[in-house]
Write a protein that holds these residues in place. Structure first.
Motif, PDB file in Angstrom:
ATOM      1  N   GLY A  16      68.377  22.681  26.713  1.00 42.83           N
ATOM      2  CA  GLY A  16      69.817  22.544  26.561  1.00 42.83           C
ATOM      3  C   GLY A  16      70.636  23.492  27.416  1.00 42.83           C
ATOM      4  O   GLY A  16      71.826  23.252  27.617  1.00 42.83           O
ATOM      5  N   GLN A  17      70.021  24.546  27.921  1.00 40.40           N
ATOM      6  CA  GLN A  17      70.748  25.466  28.792  1.00 40.40           C
ATOM      7  C   GLN A  17      70.957  24.824  30.158  1.00 40.40           C
ATOM      8  O   GLN A  17      70.253  23.897  30.552  1.00 40.40           O
ATOM      9  N   ASN A  70      78.504  23.280  52.038  1.00 37.55           N
ATOM     10  CA  ASN A  70      78.823  23.378  53.458  1.00 37.55           C
ATOM     11  C   ASN A  70      77.545  23.020  54.204  1.00 37.55           C
ATOM     12  O   ASN A  70      76.554  22.600  53.585  1.00 37.55           O
ATOM     13  N   LYS A  71      77.513  23.211  55.495  1.00 37.33           N
ATOM     14  CA  LYS A  71      76.325  22.797  56.237  1.00 37.33           C
ATOM     15  C   LYS A  71      75.101  23.613  55.848  1.00 37.33           C
ATOM     16  O   LYS A  71      73.973  23.138  55.882  1.00 37.33           O
ATOM     17  N   ARG A  72      75.308  24.870  55.468  1.00 36.84           N
ATOM     18  CA  ARG A  72      74.208  25.767  55.185  1.00 36.84           C
ATOM     19  C   ARG A  72      73.626  25.606  53.784  1.00 36.84           C
ATOM     20  O   ARG A  72      72.450  25.824  53.585  1.00 36.84           O
ATOM     21  N   GLU A  73      74.475  25.251  52.798  1.00 35.89           N
ATOM     22  CA  GLU A  73      74.074  25.397  51.408  1.00 35.89           C
ATOM     23  C   GLU A  73      73.989  24.057  50.658  1.00 35.89           C
ATOM     24  O   GLU A  73      74.862  23.191  50.806  1.00 35.89           O
ATOM     25  N   PHE A  74      72.951  23.943  49.819  1.00 42.12           N
ATOM     26  CA  PHE A  74      72.725  22.719  49.046  1.00 42.12           C
ATOM     27  C   PHE A  74      72.165  23.161  47.698  1.00 42.12           C
ATOM     28  O   PHE A  74      71.064  23.680  47.615  1.00 42.12           O
ATOM     29  N   SER A  75      72.955  22.977  46.631  1.00 41.92           N
ATOM     30  CA  SER A  75      72.553  23.491  45.331  1.00 41.92           C
ATOM     31  C   SER A  75      72.137  22.353  44.406  1.00 41.92           C
ATOM     32  O   SER A  75      72.616  21.214  44.524  1.00 41.92           O
ATOM     33  N   LEU A  76      71.246  22.681  43.477  1.00 42.61           N
ATOM     34  CA  LEU A  76      70.728  21.725  42.488  1.00 42.61           C
ATOM     35  C   LEU A  76      71.062  22.244  41.103  1.00 42.61           C
ATOM     36  O   LEU A  76      70.721  23.376  40.763  1.00 42.61           O
ATOM     37  N   ARG A  77      71.726  21.427  40.297  1.00 44.51           N
ATOM     38  CA  ARG A  77      72.151  21.876  38.972  1.00 44.51           C
ATOM     39  C   ARG A  77      71.475  21.056  37.880  1.00 44.51           C
ATOM     40  O   ARG A  77      71.414  19.814  37.969  1.00 44.51           O
ATOM     41  N   LEU A  78      70.986  21.784  36.875  1.00 44.88           N
ATOM     42  CA  LEU A  78      70.477  21.162  35.657  1.00 44.88           C
ATOM     43  C   LEU A  78      71.528  21.397  34.588  1.00 44.88           C
ATOM     44  O   LEU A  78      71.792  22.539  34.203  1.00 44.88           O
ATOM     45  N   GLU A  79      72.154  20.347  34.127  1.00 42.48           N
ATOM     46  CA  GLU A  79      73.262  20.496  33.173  1.00 42.48           C
ATOM     47  C   GLU A  79      72.771  20.808  31.772  1.00 42.48           C
ATOM     48  O   GLU A  79      73.367  21.590  31.051  1.00 42.48           O
ATOM     49  N   SER A  80      71.674  20.176  31.360  1.00 45.72           N
ATOM     50  CA  SER A  80      71.111  20.383  30.021  1.00 45.72           C
ATOM     51  C   SER A  80      69.599  20.286  30.161  1.00 45.72           C
ATOM     52  O   SER A  80      69.019  19.201  30.109  1.00 45.72           O
ATOM     53  N   ALA A  81      68.976  21.452  30.371  1.00 41.70           N
ATOM     54  CA  ALA A  81      67.562  21.468  30.734  1.00 41.70           C
ATOM     55  C   ALA A  81      66.681  20.900  29.613  1.00 41.70           C
ATOM     56  O   ALA A  81      66.938  21.114  28.419  1.00 41.70           O
ATOM     57  N   ALA A  82      65.620  20.209  30.045  1.00 40.56           N
ATOM     58  CA  ALA A  82      64.632  19.637  29.135  1.00 40.56           C
ATOM     59  C   ALA A  82      63.248  20.130  29.545  1.00 40.56           C
ATOM     60  O   ALA A  82      63.025  20.427  30.726  1.00 40.56           O
ATOM     61  N   PRO A  83      62.297  20.194  28.587  1.00 39.84           N
ATOM     62  CA  PRO A  83      60.941  20.642  28.944  1.00 39.84           C
ATOM     63  C   PRO A  83      60.313  19.826  30.072  1.00 39.84           C
ATOM     64  O   PRO A  83      59.515  20.365  30.849  1.00 39.84           O
ATOM     65  N   SER A  84      60.690  18.551  30.209  1.00 40.40           N
ATOM     66  CA  SER A  84      60.156  17.714  31.286  1.00 40.40           C
ATOM     67  C   SER A  84      60.610  18.182  32.668  1.00 40.40           C
ATOM     68  O   SER A  84      60.073  17.727  33.688  1.00 40.40           O
ATOM     69  N   GLN A  85      61.583  19.075  32.698  1.00 42.58           N
ATOM     70  CA  GLN A  85      62.055  19.607  33.976  1.00 42.58           C
ATOM     71  C   GLN A  85      61.349  20.898  34.370  1.00 42.58           C
ATOM     72  O   GLN A  85      61.683  21.501  35.405  1.00 42.58           O
ATOM     73  N   PHE A 104      60.466  24.040  54.699  1.00 34.52           N
ATOM     74  CA  PHE A 104      60.585  24.262  53.258  1.00 34.52           C
ATOM     75  C   PHE A 104      60.896  25.708  52.928  1.00 34.52           C
ATOM     76  O   PHE A 104      60.500  26.643  53.651  1.00 34.52           O
ATOM     77  N   GLY A 105      61.574  25.882  51.786  1.00 31.54           N
ATOM     78  CA  GLY A 105      61.725  27.192  51.196  1.00 31.54           C
ATOM     79  C   GLY A 105      60.487  27.573  50.407  1.00 31.54           C
ATOM     80  O   GLY A 105      59.527  26.795  50.307  1.00 31.54           O
ATOM     81  N   GLU A 106      60.506  28.773  49.796  1.00 30.66           N
ATOM     82  CA  GLU A 106      59.341  29.292  49.082  1.00 30.66           C
ATOM     83  C   GLU A 106      59.192  28.707  47.675  1.00 30.66           C
ATOM     84  O   GLU A 106      58.169  28.898  47.044  1.00 30.66           O
ATOM     85  N   GLY A 107      60.198  28.053  47.192  1.00 32.57           N
ATOM     86  CA  GLY A 107      60.111  27.430  45.879  1.00 32.57           C
ATOM     87  C   GLY A 107      60.777  28.241  44.782  1.00 32.57           C
ATOM     88  O   GLY A 107      60.895  29.472  44.866  1.00 32.57           O
ATOM     89  N   SER A 108      61.199  27.522  43.743  1.00 32.20           N
ATOM     90  CA  SER A 108      61.769  28.125  42.537  1.00 32.20           C
ATOM     91  C   SER A 108      60.985  27.597  41.347  1.00 32.20           C
ATOM     92  O   SER A 108      60.937  26.383  41.130  1.00 32.20           O
ATOM     93  N   ARG A 109      60.358  28.525  40.618  1.00 34.13           N
ATOM     94  CA  ARG A 109      59.495  28.115  39.510  1.00 34.13           C
ATOM     95  C   ARG A 109      60.289  28.169  38.214  1.00 34.13           C
ATOM     96  O   ARG A 109      60.682  29.245  37.781  1.00 34.13           O
ATOM     97  N   LEU A 110      60.500  27.000  37.624  1.00 33.01           N
ATOM     98  CA  LEU A 110      61.351  26.870  36.439  1.00 33.01           C
ATOM     99  C   LEU A 110      60.508  26.456  35.250  1.00 33.01           C
ATOM    100  O   LEU A 110      59.740  25.500  35.320  1.00 33.01           O
ATOM    101  N   THR A 111      60.687  27.197  34.138  1.00 33.10           N
ATOM    102  CA  THR A 111      60.055  26.851  32.871  1.00 33.10           C
ATOM    103  C   THR A 111      61.147  26.605  31.849  1.00 33.10           C
ATOM    104  O   THR A 111      62.040  27.436  31.676  1.00 33.10           O
TER     105      THR A 111
END
Lengths: 113, 114
Positions: A16-17, A70-85, A104-111
């Motif tokens: 939900g966060q 902008n040309k440099r930045e691209f963000s990804l938003r999770l509005e209401s996180a679920a365990p499947s994410q 590729f970037g180095e990655g973001s590990r989300l739990t």
């Protein structure tokens, strides 16, 4: 030369966060991408952006929103996180002008608990 | 829909061996094919990119070939070293993919032991 930079590298959320994953590239690339990587599923495209101000859905866009600031930045938003994410998220950019190579970037590990 | 398959899924070899990793794809109408390396807990590092008009690309001990008509690519690693241990992924960019979307295989996990 930093290439593709993602923040944060690790994040733990409760169901939900909300949160935003940030991505920036310094290679002057037009196209940017968000992928997720899960065991047994490989890499799946969430969203992509061909240029500043444009975004399009990929294979698995549900539960996500993106913003090409902008040309440099691209963000990804999770509005209401679920365990499947729970996943590893990768941002990438593509060299249109030359070879078409993807970086590729180095990655973001989300739990999500 | 383009499908990409990598065989074998895992490979374990002694140091010094020459080895071949395989990648196959179902639709031969591609712009290019790219090989990546991924170390545990890390991102993907581009190794070689082969344009559809090319037959092979070389970088150091790595050689990648492309046979579009049969839908195959191979990554040849000469004189393997323990530092080559990683997962290797191939990805194709289909023609008609207006935004440069790539289709990935599941990867080959390579272990090179001393």
């Amino acid at each position: 030369n930093a290439g593709v930079t993602q923040t944060p590298k690790f994040q733990v959320l409760k169901t939900g966060q909300s949160m935003t994953l940030q991505c920036a590239q310094d290679m002057n690339h037009n196209s940017m991408y968000w992928y997720r990587q899960d065991p047994g599923m490989g890499l799946r495209l969430i969203y992509y952006s061909a240029s500043e101000g444009t975004t399009d859905k990929g294979e698995v866009p549900n539960g996500y929103n993106v913003s090409r600031l902008n040309k440099r930045e691209f963000s990804l938003r999770l509005e209401s996180a679920a365990p499947s994410q729970t996943s590893v998220y990768f941002c990438a950019s593509r060299d249109h002008a030359n070879t078409g190579e993807l970086f590729f970037g180095e990655g973001s590990r989300l739990t999500v608990l | 829909k383009q499908e990409v398959t990598q065989i074998p899924a895992a490979l374990s070899v002694p140091e010094g061996e020459n080895l071949v990793l395989n990648c196959s794809f179902t639709d031969s109408a591609i712009y290019n094919l790219q090989w990546f390396r991924q170390d545990p807990g890390k991102g993907l590092t581009s190794l070689l990119l082969i344009q559809s008009s090319q037959r092979e690309q070389t970088s150091g001990r790595l050689n990648a070939s492309l046979d579009k008509s049969s839908g195959r690519s191979t990554l040849y690693i000469a004189a393997s070293q323990p530092g080559d241990s990683a997962t290797y992924l191939c990805a194709v960019r289909p023609r008609g993919s207006t935004l440069g979307r790539l289709y990935f295989g599941r990867g080959t996990q390579l272990t090179v032991w001393p």
